[in-house]
Write an enzyme that holds these catalytic residues in place. Structure first.
Site, short mmCIF file in Angstrom:
data_model
loop_
_atom_site.label_atom_id
_atom_site.label_comp_id
_atom_site.label_asym_id
_atom_site.label_seq_id
_atom_site.Cartn_x
_atom_site.Cartn_y
_atom_site.Cartn_z
CD GLU A 212 -3.05 -0.92 2.29
OE1 GLU A 212 -2.99 0.05 3.06
OE2 GLU A 212 -3.98 -1.74 2.31
CD GLU A 389 -3.39 -5.81 4.05
OE1 GLU A 389 -4.20 -4.97 4.52
OE2 GLU A 389 -2.16 -5.68 4.11
C1 FCB Z 1 -4.21 -2.08 5.66
C2 FCB Z 1 -2.81 -2.44 6.11
C3 FCB Z 1 -2.77 -3.52 7.16
C4 FCB Z 1 -3.87 -3.33 8.18
C5 FCB Z 1 -5.20 -3.19 7.50
C6 FCB Z 1 -6.37 -3.06 8.45
O1 FCB Z 1 -4.21 -0.80 5.14
O2 FCB Z 1 -2.03 -2.85 5.01
O3 FCB Z 1 -1.49 -3.53 7.74
O4 FCB Z 1 -3.59 -2.24 8.97
O5 FCB Z 1 -5.17 -2.05 6.67
#
Ligand code: FCB
Length: 481
Positions: A212, A389
């Protein structure tokens, strides 16, 4: 107490924000197909009968600073999060990652847990300050050894390792030299990557360069809620270019290492929609928001250009000849992270239209996952995609040996259903990783937000699979929703 990510979203016109993705502008208005009625506890009861492709990867994700702890062990250097979390008011409750979920010591037990849940993929990150305590120079063998043991342990259990090189824990020594604002950062990162590839390159089937970059740019440099805590648009734009350059340099280092596995970046994408359903996707502010959310990262990596419509002069000023060629070095797959959509009001402001999770920035909109996946294919080509994620936090409580988290089950079910729909429509989605395997240090929120499918009792470090973990395990076993 620091501002939450969401507070920032509210406070700042969305045109100035980072991070959204592609749109199917008319979808948010459509009545979502929500599937079977939830049980009285809110958890779905009946399988949906949606099968996933054979060999679809079922995983969970963590990151080094959020779970490892062992902050001072085996020669680990200091990271910017060690520094930042000690500054008064930065992290809720003054929490730090010093101990976290103690994964550094308990990784074997955690590997067994993954195996018992049936996971076939584990996405973790490598702590740069464990490998190069001062950010540069001779590698710390004990740091590398930890990840060798972890990777071996995954292979022994038939779980595919997926390693991220940078999940926000920059060595403090490099921050002291200017961090990502400094062009040299791309070279520092490539050197670090090369060390890691030499040690583990062929043992890890999927490498991810940066986690990210948009969050680093926006939350770390623009709004100051994450380390290094700056509030400076120009610095944020300069950092954005250097992060992207670092990504490209790491891809080049990977090819040069001769390793034959795959590599790509992990980008958080957010579909951007007009808040008013009758407005088109080119409504004022929507395109700009999409630019800062998505195209600022997708375009350079996949097209070798920066979006011409964005006002990003400080970034353009630091681009040198050849940089975009490096940044657009061919990748093997794209890692997509999806949490929320963005709605843009008539004045370009971000609007909360939908219910959120306890993370106030997270409006819940499963169809947005379908929209980002299909948008990538439509606008950037038919490349392999992994979801690295997706998840939500909840106020989980341990009751004996059980943690009931029906809301998370519904969330995961609804999002997986959209992933399935994208696959059915031709997206080459090959795996899914829930965020997160374990409750962990959620950055500025400290330990207050629990994102895991496995509960961690921080007093005893006992792990208790939540109901969602049992549900997910069943999905994996059946390879079907
Ligand atoms: C993302 C991050 C991860 C975690 C989630 C909830 O942005 O990559 O580390 O904090 O959010």
């Amino acid at each position: 107490m620091g501002l939450s990510r969401r507070t920032l979203l509210k406070a700042v016109p969305v045109a100035a924000l980072p991070a959204l993705a592609a749109c199917d502008a008319d979808r948010p208005g459509a009545a979502p197909d929500r599937g079977p009625a939830p049980s009285p506890t809110g958890a779905p009861t009946r399988p949906l009968g949606l099968r996933f492709p054979e060999r679809f990867g079922w995983g969970a994700a963590t990151s080094a600073y959020q779970v490892e702890g062992a902050a001072k062990e085996d020669g680990r250097g200091q990271s910017i999060w060690d520094t930042f979390s000690r500054e008064p008011g930065r992290v809720r409750g003054g929490d730090t990652g010093d101990v976290a979920a103690d994964h550094y010591h308990r990784y074997r037990q955690d590997l067994d847990l993954m195996k018992s849940l049936g996971l076939t993929s584990y996405r973790f990150s490598i702590s740069w300050p464990r490998i190069q305590p001062d950010g540069r120079g001779t590698p710390n063998v004990r740091g590398l050894d930890f990840y060798k043991r972890l990777v071996d342990g995954l292979h022994e259990r038939g779980i595919a390792p997926m390693a991220t090189l940078f999940h926000w824990d920059l060595p403090q020594a490099l921050q002291d030299r200017g961090g990502w604002e400094q062009r040299d950062s791309a070279g520092w990162f490539a050197d670090y990557a090369e060390i890691v590839f030499r040690a583990l390159g062929d043992r890890v089937p999927v490498w991810l360069t940066l986690n990210e970059p948009k969050t680093v740019v926006n939350v770390g440099y623009r709004y100051g809620v994450h380390a290094p805590g700056k509030r400076d648009f120009s610095a944020a734009m300069v950092a954005a270019h250097h992060l992207l350059l670092a990504h490209g340099r790491a891809v080049q280092a990977y090819r040069a290492s001769g390793a034959k596995q795959r590599i790509g970046p992990a980008l958080n994408l957010a579909p951007v929609y007009p808040a008013d359903d009758t407005a088109g996707r080119d409504a004022p502010g929507v395109r700009t928001a999409d630019g800062f959310e998505n195209r600022l990262y997708l375009d350079p990596v996949l097209k070798g250009t920066y979006p011409a419509d964005l006002e990003i002069d400080p970034l353009r000023e630091v681009v040198r000849d050849g940089d975009l060629k490096v940044i657009s070095s061919p990748i093997d797959l794209l890692a997509v992270q999806y949490y929320n959509p963005v709605f843009v009001g008539p004045g370009g402001e971000s609007v909360t239209k939908l219910p959120t999770s306890i993370a106030e920035w997270q409006q819940i909109y499963p169809e947005g996952l379908y929209d980002v996946l299909t948008r990538v294919r439509r606008d950037y080509g038919d490349l392999p995609i992994t979801i690295t994620e997706n998840g939500m936090p909840s106020e989980d409580e341990l009751a004996g040996d059980r943690v009931a988290d029906p809301g998370r089950i519904t969330f995961l079910r609804d999002h997986l259903r959209q992933a399935h729909r994208a696959i059915a429509d031709g997206v080459r989605l090959e795996s899914y990783h829930v965020w997160s395997l374990l409750d962990n240090f959620e950055w500025a929120e400290g330990y207050a937000q629990r994102w895991g499918i496995v509960y961690v009792d921080y007093e005893t470090q006992r792990r208790v699979p939540k109901d969602s973990a049992r549900w997910y395990s069943d999905v994996i076993r059946r390879n079907a929703l």
